[in-house]
Write a protein that holds these residues in place. Structure first.
Motif, PDB file in Angstrom:
ATOM      1  N   LEU A  75       1.034  -1.270   0.016  1.00  0.00           N
ATOM      2  CA  LEU A  75      -0.204  -0.031   0.096  1.00  0.00           C
ATOM      3  C   LEU A  75       0.906   1.292  -0.018  1.00  0.00           C
ATOM      4  CD1 LEU A  75      -2.525  -1.244   2.670  1.00  0.00           C
ATOM      5  CD2 LEU A  75      -2.548  -1.668   0.188  1.00  0.00           C
ATOM      6  N   GLY A  77       0.395   5.678   0.488  1.00  0.00           N
ATOM      7  CA  GLY A  77      -0.363   6.760   0.874  1.00  0.00           C
ATOM      8  C   GLY A  77       0.171   7.817  -0.253  1.00  0.00           C
ATOM      9  N   SER A  78       1.108   8.531   0.191  1.00  0.00           N
ATOM     10  CA  SER A  78       1.842   9.548  -0.515  1.00  0.00           C
ATOM     11  C   SER A  78       3.263   9.515  -0.849  1.00  0.00           C
ATOM     12  CB  SER A  78       1.358  11.182  -0.021  1.00  0.00           C
ATOM     13  OG  SER A  78       0.265  11.468  -0.166  1.00  0.00           O
ATOM     14  N   GLY A  79       3.809   8.135  -0.288  1.00  0.00           N
ATOM     15  CA  GLY A  79       5.015   7.805  -0.445  1.00  0.00           C
ATOM     16  C   GLY A  79       6.098   8.640   0.118  1.00  0.00           C
ATOM     17  N   THR A  80       5.901   9.531   1.327  1.00  0.00           N
ATOM     18  CA  THR A  80       6.731  10.511   1.982  1.00  0.00           C
ATOM     19  C   THR A  80       7.370   9.518   3.102  1.00  0.00           C
ATOM     20  OG1 THR A  80       5.225  11.336   3.752  1.00  0.00           O
ATOM     21  CG2 THR A  80       5.476  12.211   1.338  1.00  0.00           C
ATOM     22  N   GLY A  81       7.399   8.282   3.243  1.00  0.00           N
ATOM     23  CA  GLY A  81       8.038   7.543   4.474  1.00  0.00           C
ATOM     24  C   GLY A  81       9.611   7.688   4.039  1.00  0.00           C
ATOM     25  N   ASN A  82      10.414   7.060   5.159  1.00  0.00           N
ATOM     26  CA  ASN A  82      11.711   7.488   5.067  1.00  0.00           C
ATOM     27  C   ASN A  82      12.476   6.050   4.895  1.00  0.00           C
ATOM     28  OD1 ASN A  82      11.251  10.078   7.049  1.00  0.00           O
ATOM     29  ND2 ASN A  82      12.664  10.350   5.196  1.00  0.00           N
ATOM     30  N   GLN A  85       9.457   1.994   3.088  1.00  0.00           N
ATOM     31  CA  GLN A  85       8.071   1.289   3.844  1.00  0.00           C
ATOM     32  C   GLN A  85       7.157   0.977   2.533  1.00  0.00           C
ATOM     33  OE1 GLN A  85       8.948   4.239   5.586  1.00  0.00           O
ATOM     34  NE2 GLN A  85       7.644   4.369   7.502  1.00  0.00           N
ATOM     35  N   SER A 138       5.822  16.698   9.689  1.00  0.00           N
ATOM     36  CA  SER A 138       6.041  17.948   8.955  1.00  0.00           C
ATOM     37  C   SER A 138       5.825  17.847   7.374  1.00  0.00           C
ATOM     38  CB  SER A 138       7.576  18.457   9.198  1.00  0.00           C
ATOM     39  OG  SER A 138       8.454  17.337   8.647  1.00  0.00           O
ATOM     40  N   THR A 139       5.597  16.653   6.971  1.00  0.00           N
ATOM     41  CA  THR A 139       5.073  16.431   5.418  1.00  0.00           C
ATOM     42  C   THR A 139       3.589  16.369   5.484  1.00  0.00           C
ATOM     43  OG1 THR A 139       5.385  14.230   6.170  1.00  0.00           O
ATOM     44  CG2 THR A 139       6.827  15.059   4.816  1.00  0.00           C
ATOM     45  N   THR A 144      -0.815  11.251   4.077  1.00  0.00           N
ATOM     46  CA  THR A 144      -2.203  10.697   4.146  1.00  0.00           C
ATOM     47  C   THR A 144      -2.497  10.232   5.551  1.00  0.00           C
ATOM     48  OG1 THR A 144      -1.655   8.305   3.499  1.00  0.00           O
ATOM     49  CG2 THR A 144      -2.304   9.937   1.750  1.00  0.00           C
ATOM     50  N   PHE A 153       5.245   8.544  13.239  1.00  0.00           N
ATOM     51  CA  PHE A 153       5.239   8.451  14.705  1.00  0.00           C
ATOM     52  C   PHE A 153       4.956   9.477  15.395  1.00  0.00           C
ATOM     53  CE2 PHE A 153       8.079  10.573  18.023  1.00  0.00           C
ATOM     54  CZ  PHE A 153       7.474   9.413  19.216  1.00  0.00           C
ATOM     55  N   GLY A 154       5.104  10.714  14.882  1.00  0.00           N
ATOM     56  CA  GLY A 154       4.669  11.986  15.548  1.00  0.00           C
ATOM     57  C   GLY A 154       5.006  13.219  14.896  1.00  0.00           C
ATOM     58  N   ILE A 205      -5.819  -0.660   5.682  1.00  0.00           N
ATOM     59  CA  ILE A 205      -6.815   0.372   6.587  1.00  0.00           C
ATOM     60  C   ILE A 205      -7.688   1.143   5.421  1.00  0.00           C
ATOM     61  CG2 ILE A 205      -6.989   2.431   8.100  1.00  0.00           C
ATOM     62  CD1 ILE A 205      -4.710   1.211   9.617  1.00  0.00           C
TER      63      ILE A 205
HETATM   64  P1  FAD Z   1       3.660   6.203   3.012  1.00  0.00           P
HETATM   65  O1  FAD Z   1       5.036   6.467   2.929  1.00  0.00           O
HETATM   66  O2  FAD Z   1       2.752   6.351   1.553  1.00  0.00           O
HETATM   67  O3  FAD Z   1       3.193   4.989   3.886  1.00  0.00           O
HETATM   68  C1  FAD Z   1       4.050   4.773   4.869  1.00  0.00           C
HETATM   69  C2  FAD Z   1       3.429   3.240   5.471  1.00  0.00           C
HETATM   70  O4  FAD Z   1       2.162   3.126   5.597  1.00  0.00           O
HETATM   71  C3  FAD Z   1       3.801   2.184   4.115  1.00  0.00           C
HETATM   72  O5  FAD Z   1       4.397   1.073   4.780  1.00  0.00           O
HETATM   73  C4  FAD Z   1       2.526   1.866   3.666  1.00  0.00           C
HETATM   74  O6  FAD Z   1       2.348   0.861   2.802  1.00  0.00           O
HETATM   75  C5  FAD Z   1       1.364   1.971   4.804  1.00  0.00           C
HETATM   76  N1  FAD Z   1       0.353   2.663   4.227  1.00  0.00           N
HETATM   77  C6  FAD Z   1       0.102   3.674   3.605  1.00  0.00           C
HETATM   78  N2  FAD Z   1      -1.588   3.630   3.601  1.00  0.00           N
HETATM   79  C7  FAD Z   1      -2.180   2.531   4.225  1.00  0.00           C
HETATM   80  C8  FAD Z   1      -3.418   1.978   4.517  1.00  0.00           C
HETATM   81  N3  FAD Z   1      -4.346   2.542   4.020  1.00  0.00           N
HETATM   82  N4  FAD Z   1      -3.489   0.769   5.149  1.00  0.00           N
HETATM   83  C9  FAD Z   1      -2.309   0.126   5.711  1.00  0.00           C
HETATM   84  N5  FAD Z   1      -0.989   0.636   5.487  1.00  0.00           N
HETATM   85  C10 FAD Z   1      -0.841   1.778   4.684  1.00  0.00           C
HETATM   86  N6  FAD Z   1       7.122  11.193   9.947  1.00  0.00           N
HETATM   87  C11 FAD Z   1       6.757  11.435  11.072  1.00  0.00           C
HETATM   88  O7  FAD Z   1       6.152  10.683  11.989  1.00  0.00           O
HETATM   89  N7  FAD Z   1       6.821  12.706  11.598  1.00  0.00           N
HETATM   90  C12 FAD Z   1       7.518  13.834  10.845  1.00  0.00           C
HETATM   91  O8  FAD Z   1       7.420  14.924  11.373  1.00  0.00           O
HETATM   92  C13 FAD Z   1       8.102  13.666   9.606  1.00  0.00           C
HETATM   93  N8  FAD Z   1       8.698  14.343   8.787  1.00  0.00           N
HETATM   94  C14 FAD Z   1       9.192  13.900   7.767  1.00  0.00           C
HETATM   95  C15 FAD Z   1      10.062  14.885   6.861  1.00  0.00           C
HETATM   96  C16 FAD Z   1      10.424  14.398   5.638  1.00  0.00           C
HETATM   97  C17 FAD Z   1      11.149  15.579   4.876  1.00  0.00           C
HETATM   98  C18 FAD Z   1      10.153  13.291   5.013  1.00  0.00           C
HETATM   99  C19 FAD Z   1      10.920  12.862   3.862  1.00  0.00           C
HETATM  100  C20 FAD Z   1       9.571  12.449   5.879  1.00  0.00           C
HETATM  101  C21 FAD Z   1       9.084  12.724   7.170  1.00  0.00           C
HETATM  102  N9  FAD Z   1       8.137  11.879   8.018  1.00  0.00           N
HETATM  103  C22 FAD Z   1       7.847  12.063   9.365  1.00  0.00           C
HETATM  104  C23 FAD Z   1       7.802  10.432   7.238  1.00  0.00           C
HETATM  105  C24 FAD Z   1       6.491  10.447   6.612  1.00  0.00           C
HETATM  106  O9  FAD Z   1       6.445  11.641   5.852  1.00  0.00           O
HETATM  107  C25 FAD Z   1       5.302  10.568   7.647  1.00  0.00           C
HETATM  108  O10 FAD Z   1       5.384   9.293   8.326  1.00  0.00           O
HETATM  109  C26 FAD Z   1       3.811  10.383   6.493  1.00  0.00           C
HETATM  110  O11 FAD Z   1       2.809  10.564   7.620  1.00  0.00           O
HETATM  111  C27 FAD Z   1       3.768   9.355   5.754  1.00  0.00           C
HETATM  112  O12 FAD Z   1       2.577   9.432   5.098  1.00  0.00           O
HETATM  113  P2  FAD Z   1       2.329   8.933   3.655  1.00  0.00           P
HETATM  114  O13 FAD Z   1       0.980   9.099   3.315  1.00  0.00           O
HETATM  115  O14 FAD Z   1       3.560   9.589   2.727  1.00  0.00           O
HETATM  116  O15 FAD Z   1       2.827   7.298   3.876  1.00  0.00           O
END
Ligand code: FAD
Length: 449
Positions: A75, A77-82, A85, A138-139, A144, A153-154, A205
């Protein structure tokens, strides 16, 4: 193989399977390039097809088809994980959840949303009703709801509300199984948290319920301090000041303010504090800062910069790292956690021991009801051996280090198998098709069986 994918496509009916190679490459990546180790380990890993459902019914079709043809499903969301994932290690289908983006309802301090809703949109919708999200990464402009809960995390808000995985912050989730006839169930409280930070390996989810907080007029401020330790003591004191409502409290040791683009606000040699507090508390912040020889350098109304790169929040959490990595190539980073009650003392010990080699970026937060801090230290990278020594010194001295250079769940933050997460996987993904390869305890269990 191709036949399997064709049969799977036939099962999906009018739901398109995207196989364009540029899209496959782009959607299979996140921000794992922060780590040279992950960049190498994830090279060439990508999905065979992308699917973009817009309703739970379409998600159900994908879940059933992947199960029937035993195709891995990852899955996004927006692919901003580090940590890679959302990068599929074993190909298969990548399901982009961002089409499920509705805010379903907001009432009485609670928001019910679809998993692909962006946090910024949820927050804006909540504000229209006098509420706001408790926690934002911060993203938040891209991230999502589902991605934050399953991969994050937070962040902004943690100084008051701790982590998104703390009881009471996420009230429940609706999750689907991978089965011939996928089932959807509502999980509340502790059961919902079995899906927290599990990288989507143990359930799809589709909806989440967030607890909110009353909306506030936030003021953003940059402060500077003559020394790092004066900055630390200021943050600990402001963190504990019960009369000041806080949303963010970040400390950057010299020379990080210069390295991450805050040189205009903070003079060379000084430490910077970035904070968000209720507007009426500014005088109190100034008073507390003066006790530690600090001063306010600049302030702005959060409402005026909210949702833009001008907000100070985009110099905090992993955005600090982002700005620095873009300009400095010989840098890597750590993620660490200091225990409450001893955090000030341990921070000082690490600071004195490593000096300029490990540059201190601290995020103050609440853990177990106490004010403490986590570190996103910026390291001048020399060799892997030296990096490991640095990590070991922290651990030997009681500072928890999460490894940001692994995509394996157990090797990252938690450092151990989570039995609740494993049981949830057994229940919702018995065939082991969700994001395979990320949960070692599951893979080992399979190998033993
Ligand atoms: P994604 O990267 O798309 O997915 C994250 C994980 O969730 C993946 O394993 C995916 O498979 C899973 N997933 C997504 N949707 C679902 C679903 N519907 N059901 C089950 N699994 C799912 N993180 C923090 O916690 N705090 C911060 O302040 C923070 N700052 C950041 C700053 C930068 C510059 C960067 C690059 C990253 C940062 N992150 C931070 C990490 C990340 O941006 C966040 O955790 C963000 O909330 C991930 O959301 P996403 O939609 O991009 O998730």
């Amino acid at each position: 193989d191709q036949n399997t994918m064709q049969r799977l496509a036939a099962d999906l009916g009018d739901l398109e399977l995207i196989t364009d190679s540029t899209a496959l490459q782009r959607y299979s990546k996140d921000f794992s390039w922060f780590s040279p180790v992950l960049t190498e380990a994830l090279e060439g890993k990508r999905a065979d097809a992308i699917v973009r459902p817009t309703s739970e019914e379409q998600v159900r079709r994908v879940a059933a088809a992947c199960y029937r043809h035993r195709v891995p499903l990852t899955l996004r969301g927006s692919g901003t994980g580090n940590y890679g994932q959302c990068t599929p290690l074993r190909g298969g289908v990548l399901m982009d959840m961002s089409g499920l983006n509705k805010v379903l309802w907001i009432a009485d301090g609670v928001a019910r949303v679809q998993a692909g809703a962006r946090l910024v949109d949820i927050d804006n919708a909540a504000r229209e009703k006098g509420w706001e999200l408790r926690l934002l990464p911060s993203t938040y402009r891209l991230a999502t709801a589902g991605g934050f809960f399953c991969g994050g995390f937070g962040g902004i808000g943690s100084i008051t509300y701790g982590s998104i995985g703390d009881p009471g912050n996420v009230l429940g989730v609706r999750a689907m199984s991978l089965a011939e006839q996928p089932e959807v169930a509502e999980f509340r409280s502790a059961e919902a948290r079995d899906l927290y930070h599990a990288y989507g390996v143990n359930g799809v989810i589709t909806e989440l319920e967030f607890a909110l907080t009353p909306a506030m007029n936030w003021q953003e401020a940059v402060l500077s301090f003559p020394s790092f330790m004066e900055g630390v003591r200021f943050c600990q004191t402001l963190g504990r000041a019960t009369g000041v409502i806080k949303k963010l409290l970040t400390l950057l040791a010299d020379p990080l303010p210069q390295m991450c683009g805050l040189g205009k606000d903070v003079g060379e040699g000084r430490a910077a504090v970035l904070c968000l507090v209720n507007r009426a508390a500014l005088e109190a912040v100034e008073e507390i800062a003066a006790n530690f020889n600090g001063r306010i350098e600049r302030q702005q109304d959060n409402a005026e910069v909210y949702g833009t790169a001008k907000s100070l929040v985009e110099h905090t959490w992993n955005h600090t790292t982002l700005h620095i990595l873009r300009k400095h190539k010989d840098i890597t980073y750590l993620q660490s956690g200091f225990r409450p009650w001893e955090n000030v003392e341990k921070v000082e010990q690490m600071y004195r021991h490593f000096g300029d080699e490990v540059m201190m970026h601290l995020e103050f937060l609440k853990a177990d009801g106490a004010v403490t801090c986590s570190g996103l230290q910026v390291i001048r990278y020399t060799t892997e051996e030296r990096l490991n020594q640095i990590i070991q010194y922290h651990r030997d001295n009681g500072v928890h280090v999460s490894n940001p250079h692994t995509y394996i769940l157990e090797d990252g933050g938690k450092l151990s198998v989570d039995p609740g997460q494993l049981a949830m996987k057994q229940r919702l993904d018995p065939a082991g098709l969700l994001n395979p390869g990320k949960m070692r305890s599951w893979d080992e269990k399979g190998a033993a069986a």
